[in-house]
Design a protein around this motif. Structure first.
Motif, PDB file in Angstrom:
ATOM      1  N   ALA A 197       0.804  -1.219   0.000  1.00 25.31           N
ATOM      2  CA  ALA A 197       0.000   0.000   0.000  1.00 25.31           C
ATOM      3  C   ALA A 197       0.835   1.266   0.000  1.00 25.31           C
ATOM      4  CB  ALA A 197      -0.937   0.000   1.209  1.00 25.31           C
ATOM      5  N   VAL A 198       2.148   1.143   0.032  1.00 27.10           N
ATOM      6  CA  VAL A 198       3.098   2.258  -0.075  1.00 27.10           C
ATOM      7  C   VAL A 198       2.761   3.337   0.961  1.00 27.10           C
ATOM      8  CG1 VAL A 198       4.413   3.644  -1.731  1.00 27.10           C
ATOM      9  CG2 VAL A 198       3.139   1.666  -2.538  1.00 27.10           C
ATOM     10  N   THR A 199       2.356   4.538   0.535  1.00 28.37           N
ATOM     11  CA  THR A 199       2.137   5.637   1.476  1.00 28.37           C
ATOM     12  C   THR A 199       0.933   5.420   2.387  1.00 28.37           C
ATOM     13  OG1 THR A 199       0.907   6.826  -0.238  1.00 28.37           O
ATOM     14  CG2 THR A 199       3.247   7.355  -0.001  1.00 28.37           C
ATOM     15  N   LEU A 200       0.093   4.455   2.060  1.00 30.68           N
ATOM     16  CA  LEU A 200      -1.099   4.196   2.870  1.00 30.68           C
ATOM     17  C   LEU A 200      -0.913   3.000   3.805  1.00 30.68           C
ATOM     18  CD1 LEU A 200      -3.840   4.724   0.117  1.00 30.68           C
ATOM     19  CD2 LEU A 200      -3.146   6.321   1.904  1.00 30.68           C
ATOM     20  N   THR A 201       0.298   2.459   3.872  1.00 29.47           N
ATOM     21  CA  THR A 201       0.529   1.228   4.627  1.00 29.47           C
ATOM     22  C   THR A 201       0.139   1.349   6.098  1.00 29.47           C
ATOM     23  OG1 THR A 201       2.327   0.581   3.143  1.00 29.47           O
ATOM     24  CG2 THR A 201       2.260  -0.477   5.304  1.00 29.47           C
ATOM     25  N   ALA A 202       0.496   2.451   6.745  1.00 24.02           N
ATOM     26  CA  ALA A 202       0.197   2.595   8.175  1.00 24.02           C
ATOM     27  C   ALA A 202      -1.310   2.585   8.426  1.00 24.02           C
ATOM     28  CB  ALA A 202       0.819   3.876   8.713  1.00 24.02           C
ATOM     29  N   PHE A 203      -2.079   3.229   7.534  1.00 22.15           N
ATOM     30  CA  PHE A 203      -3.541   3.225   7.689  1.00 22.15           C
ATOM     31  C   PHE A 203      -4.098   1.810   7.524  1.00 22.15           C
ATOM     32  CE2 PHE A 203      -2.512   7.535   6.251  1.00 22.15           C
ATOM     33  CZ  PHE A 203      -3.184   8.292   7.193  1.00 22.15           C
ATOM     34  N   VAL A 204      -3.569   1.085   6.550  1.00 19.72           N
ATOM     35  CA  VAL A 204      -4.016  -0.290   6.322  1.00 19.72           C
ATOM     36  C   VAL A 204      -3.690  -1.152   7.537  1.00 19.72           C
ATOM     37  CG1 VAL A 204      -3.687  -2.355   4.894  1.00 19.72           C
ATOM     38  CG2 VAL A 204      -3.788  -0.094   3.817  1.00 19.72           C
ATOM     39  N   ALA A 205      -2.466  -1.008   8.050  1.00 17.17           N
ATOM     40  CA  ALA A 205      -2.063  -1.797   9.219  1.00 17.17           C
ATOM     41  C   ALA A 205      -2.935  -1.500  10.430  1.00 17.17           C
ATOM     42  CB  ALA A 205      -0.598  -1.522   9.541  1.00 17.17           C
ATOM     43  N   ASP A 206      -3.236  -0.236  10.651  1.00 12.71           N
ATOM     44  CA  ASP A 206      -4.052   0.139  11.806  1.00 12.71           C
ATOM     45  C   ASP A 206      -5.421  -0.535  11.749  1.00 12.71           C
ATOM     46  OD1 ASP A 206      -2.113   1.700  12.952  1.00 12.71           O
ATOM     47  OD2 ASP A 206      -2.925   3.616  12.263  1.00 12.71           O
ATOM     48  N   GLN A 207      -6.039  -0.517  10.586  1.00 10.54           N
ATOM     49  CA  GLN A 207      -7.395  -1.059  10.486  1.00 10.54           C
ATOM     50  C   GLN A 207      -7.407  -2.585  10.506  1.00 10.54           C
ATOM     51  OE1 GLN A 207     -10.107   0.710  10.823  1.00 10.54           O
ATOM     52  NE2 GLN A 207      -8.945   2.631  10.895  1.00 10.54           N
ATOM     53  N   LEU A 208      -6.412  -3.211   9.899  1.00  9.66           N
ATOM     54  CA  LEU A 208      -6.366  -4.669   9.926  1.00  9.66           C
ATOM     55  C   LEU A 208      -5.938  -5.185  11.295  1.00  9.66           C
ATOM     56  CD1 LEU A 208      -4.777  -5.612   6.473  1.00  9.66           C
ATOM     57  CD2 LEU A 208      -7.187  -5.650   7.134  1.00  9.66           C
ATOM     58  N   SER A 209      -5.041  -4.438  11.954  1.00  6.01           N
ATOM     59  CA  SER A 209      -4.529  -4.819  13.287  1.00  6.01           C
ATOM     60  C   SER A 209      -4.226  -6.315  13.379  1.00  6.01           C
ATOM     61  CB  SER A 209      -5.543  -4.426  14.373  1.00  6.01           C
ATOM     62  OG  SER A 209      -5.661  -3.032  14.471  1.00  6.01           O
ATOM     63  N   PRO A 210      -3.296  -6.806  12.572  1.00 11.47           N
ATOM     64  CA  PRO A 210      -3.009  -8.252  12.573  1.00 11.47           C
ATOM     65  C   PRO A 210      -2.468  -8.718  13.913  1.00 11.47           C
ATOM     66  CG  PRO A 210      -1.311  -7.047  11.380  1.00 11.47           C
ATOM     67  CD  PRO A 210      -2.394  -6.062  11.677  1.00 11.47           C
ATOM     68  N   SER A 211      -2.896  -9.894  14.332  1.00  7.83           N
ATOM     69  CA  SER A 211      -2.483 -10.411  15.638  1.00  7.83           C
ATOM     70  C   SER A 211      -1.978 -11.845  15.571  1.00  7.83           C
ATOM     71  CB  SER A 211      -3.648 -10.325  16.639  1.00  7.83           C
ATOM     72  OG  SER A 211      -4.758 -11.061  16.164  1.00  7.83           O
ATOM     73  N   VAL A 212      -2.045 -12.454  14.393  1.00 12.82           N
ATOM     74  CA  VAL A 212      -1.613 -13.848  14.238  1.00 12.82           C
ATOM     75  C   VAL A 212      -0.401 -13.896  13.319  1.00 12.82           C
ATOM     76  CG1 VAL A 212      -2.271 -16.163  13.474  1.00 12.82           C
ATOM     77  CG2 VAL A 212      -3.970 -14.679  14.565  1.00 12.82           C
ATOM     78  N   PRO A 213       0.699 -14.500  13.743  1.00  8.58           N
ATOM     79  CA  PRO A 213       1.884 -14.592  12.882  1.00  8.58           C
ATOM     80  C   PRO A 213       1.555 -15.255  11.552  1.00  8.58           C
ATOM     81  CG  PRO A 213       2.432 -15.276  15.113  1.00  8.58           C
ATOM     82  CD  PRO A 213       0.942 -15.111  15.071  1.00  8.58           C
ATOM     83  N   GLY A 214       2.138 -14.723  10.483  1.00  6.74           N
ATOM     84  CA  GLY A 214       1.932 -15.299   9.171  1.00  6.74           C
ATOM     85  C   GLY A 214       0.697 -14.827   8.440  1.00  6.74           C
ATOM     86  N   THR A 215      -0.052 -13.866   9.021  1.00  7.13           N
ATOM     87  CA  THR A 215      -1.263 -13.390   8.354  1.00  7.13           C
ATOM     88  C   THR A 215      -1.080 -12.018   7.716  1.00  7.13           C
ATOM     89  OG1 THR A 215      -2.096 -12.446  10.429  1.00  7.13           O
ATOM     90  CG2 THR A 215      -2.782 -14.690   9.875  1.00  7.13           C
ATOM     91  N   TRP A 216       0.067 -11.399   7.916  1.00  3.09           N
ATOM     92  CA  TRP A 216       0.389 -10.103   7.303  1.00  3.09           C
ATOM     93  C   TRP A 216       1.765 -10.225   6.675  1.00  3.09           C
ATOM     94  CZ3 TRP A 216      -1.009  -4.696   7.137  1.00  3.09           C
ATOM     95  CH2 TRP A 216       0.048  -3.830   6.847  1.00  3.09           C
ATOM     96  N   LEU A 217       1.842 -10.052   5.355  1.00  2.00           N
ATOM     97  CA  LEU A 217       3.134 -10.044   4.682  1.00  2.00           C
ATOM     98  C   LEU A 217       3.244  -8.771   3.864  1.00  2.00           C
ATOM     99  CD1 LEU A 217       2.141 -13.277   4.720  1.00  2.00           C
ATOM    100  CD2 LEU A 217       4.413 -13.523   3.749  1.00  2.00           C
TER     101      LEU A 217
END
Length: 530
Positions: free
Chosen positions: A349-369
């Motif tokens: 998501a380049v410049t929008l990555t932090a916003f994407v991460a905040d909303q997805l809030s991944p908590s399980v290893p291997g589910t966010w790459l």
């Protein structure tokens, strides 16, 4: 694809390319595999070195002269953990074994082998190697005296901070880091998003994902940097004078970076999972340290409140506009709502990555790459590789910027997706342009002439934007759900239909028009319905 498969499984994958031009065609993919610690073996042919039939495999075509270059491996060797030429057939297995040792030893990454046709045509007697003798280098631990020093520093700190970026590739490292955070009450963890989810976003110690800029960096009195390439950007944010900094990394000197340094008082080449376990085990087993930590209940409670406040702020950003348009925060919150809970996300998501991460809030290893590198276009093939590795029952969602979608060579991605039955859900973040260059410009010249120029003037506008979903559908020979959304009503309907399509075995691409459809491709109903 090989990169994505390797990242998810940590098993090395092989890519075969054609001599110098095939090697050049890998382009930014080798950079991404290197930065993202993806264990990939690349094998390339080499133009025959004889011209008159001296050996079987001698030159037979015009192109053999054109593709004969002085040093083919130099095209990619600076990105590789190892590069070499196979010069005879009788030790080919040893050469491959050695290359794989480099690829799978920390820091893992790409390796490159090449060989001329004469060598590939050589007759040899069959032979075998004892594979147990060709394993990767074992994990390194912290010296005992260092464990004591770091443990005492963490427990005695008023505001301890751990910054990481790549430790999540080893899922056990996430488990050990959580135990460390649970042990050292008051420890905060900042994930710099190098490639994998390194710390669960639902933990009270989590500061979320940010790229080298966070207020807690400037106030911490003890910082551990663990498996991280860019813990902070000194021109934007840096630790205060007197902060004690310890650097733990598989590659603490960053041997492939000509310029890298942080003001650490000590650095150790270690396995982060092992180091985290050493630290929390030592602290828990020493009564004096445990007794000190027992007095930290107030700051442990304060972390919980701080985390709750941060999550509340994140939720408040996910609101539709008064005209039923939506921003990236609202979009991603709805993606999270519609996709299965165990979805694996491939993020570019380049410049929008932090916003994407905040909303997805991944908590399980291997589910966010995440890509981890700077070569845009990674996520298209990577999502397919992740899907291939994860299996037919696992849902994979790619979230990609509009410009990055074009860099991913969608003509190949979606043909391969349908050809090999690898359905994924792709969300294109259509913000009508390539905004990363503008951000870079403003960081250096916030009041310069470029700051007053439009995206059109800077030639970074995509208006009118391409038919991203249509490009994908055409590439898949029509066997793909293609849609677009510019309002919240269209968004929920599109996500529902796209998810259903993927669950039914047909890939889907949703062109999400951030902040409304104005200036973006409108298309017709015959195009939007898959």
């Amino acid at each position: 694809m090989a990169d994505g498969y390797a990242r998810l499984t940590s098993k090395p994958q092989c890519v075969i390319v054609h001599v110098d031009v095939g090697t050049q065609g890998l382009g930014a993919a080798v950079h991404n595999a290197s930065c993202g610690r993806a264990p990939v073996l690349i094998f390339a042919g080499l133009s025959p070195y004889t011209c008159e039939g001296e050996y079987r495999g001698s030159r037979t075509e015009y192109i053999h002269w054109i593709q004969d270059v002085p040093d083919q491996k130099q095209i990619v060797s600076q990105y590789c953990r190892y590069s070499s030429e196979i010069k005879c057939g009788r030790n080919v297995k040893q050469m491959v074994g050695r290359a794989l040792q480099f690829a799978t030893s920390a820091p893992t990454g790409p390796v490159y082998l090449l060989g001329a046709r004469e060598v590939m045509e050589e007759d040899i007697e069959p032979y075998e190697l004892e594979q147990a003798h060709w394993g990767s280098v074992g994990k390194a631990a912290l010296p005992e005296d260092v464990v004591q020093e770091m443990a005492e520093a963490l427990v005695g700190a008023k505001e301890p901070l751990l910054i990481t970026g790549y430790c999540g590739r080893n899922h056990d490292a996430v488990t050990q880091l959580v135990k460390l955070a649970d042990t050292v009450r008051g420890l905060r963890v900042l994930d710099t998003g190098g490639s994998d989810m390194c710390f669960p976003a639902n933990h009270r110690s989590s500061l979320g994902l940010r790229y080298g800029i966070h207020g807690r960096i400037t106030t911490a009195d003890v910082i551990i940097v663990a498996d991280c390439d860019v813990p902070w950007i000194p021109t934007q944010c840096k630790p205060k004078p007197g902060t004690r900094i310890f650097h733990l990394d598989a590659d603490p000197l960053k041997q492939q970076m000509p310029v890298f340094y942080i003001p650490a008082e000590a650095r150790y080449k270690v396995d982060s999972s092992t180091a985290f376990m050493q630290l929390h085990t030592y602290i828990s087993s020493h009564a004096s340290l445990s007794e000190t930590l027992s007095t930290y209940q107030d700051r442990w409670d304060a972390l919980a409140q701080e985390h709750a406040d941060r999550m509340s702020t994140i939720r408040s950003l996910a609101q539709p506009g008064p005209d039923s348009t939506f921003n990236v925060s609202y979009l991603v919150s709805r993606i999270r709502h519609h996709v299965p809970a165990d979805t694996i996300f491939a993020i570019e998501a380049v410049t929008l990555t932090a916003f994407v991460a905040d909303q997805l809030s991944p908590s399980v290893p291997g589910t966010w790459l995440n890509c981890g590198g700077g070569g845009l276009g990674w996520s298209g093939g990577a999502a397919l590789g992740i899907k291939l590795a994860a299996g037919p029952t696992k849902f994979v969602c790619q979230i990609v910027g509009d410009g990055t979608f074009l860099f991913s060579v969608p003509g190949s991605v979606y043909w391969i997706s349908q050809r090999y039955n690898l359905p994924v859900l792709t969300i294109v973040l259509n913000n009508q342009g390539w905004n990363a260059p503008r951000r870079s410009l403003l960081l250096v010249h916030p009041e310069g002439e470029g700051s007053k120029a439009s995206n059109e003037d800077l030639n970074i506008s995509f208006a009118p934007s391409p038919d991203y979903a249509g490009v994908a559908k055409a590439s898949a020979g029509g066997r793909l759900w293609a849609g677009r959304a510019g309002t919240v009503e269209e968004l929920d309907g599109g996500l529902k239909d796209g998810v259903r399509s993927v669950l039914d075995g047909v890939g889907a691409v949703l062109d999400a028009h951030l902040d409304g459809p104005q200036g973006k491709y409108g298309g017709g109903r015959s195009v939007t319905v898959g």
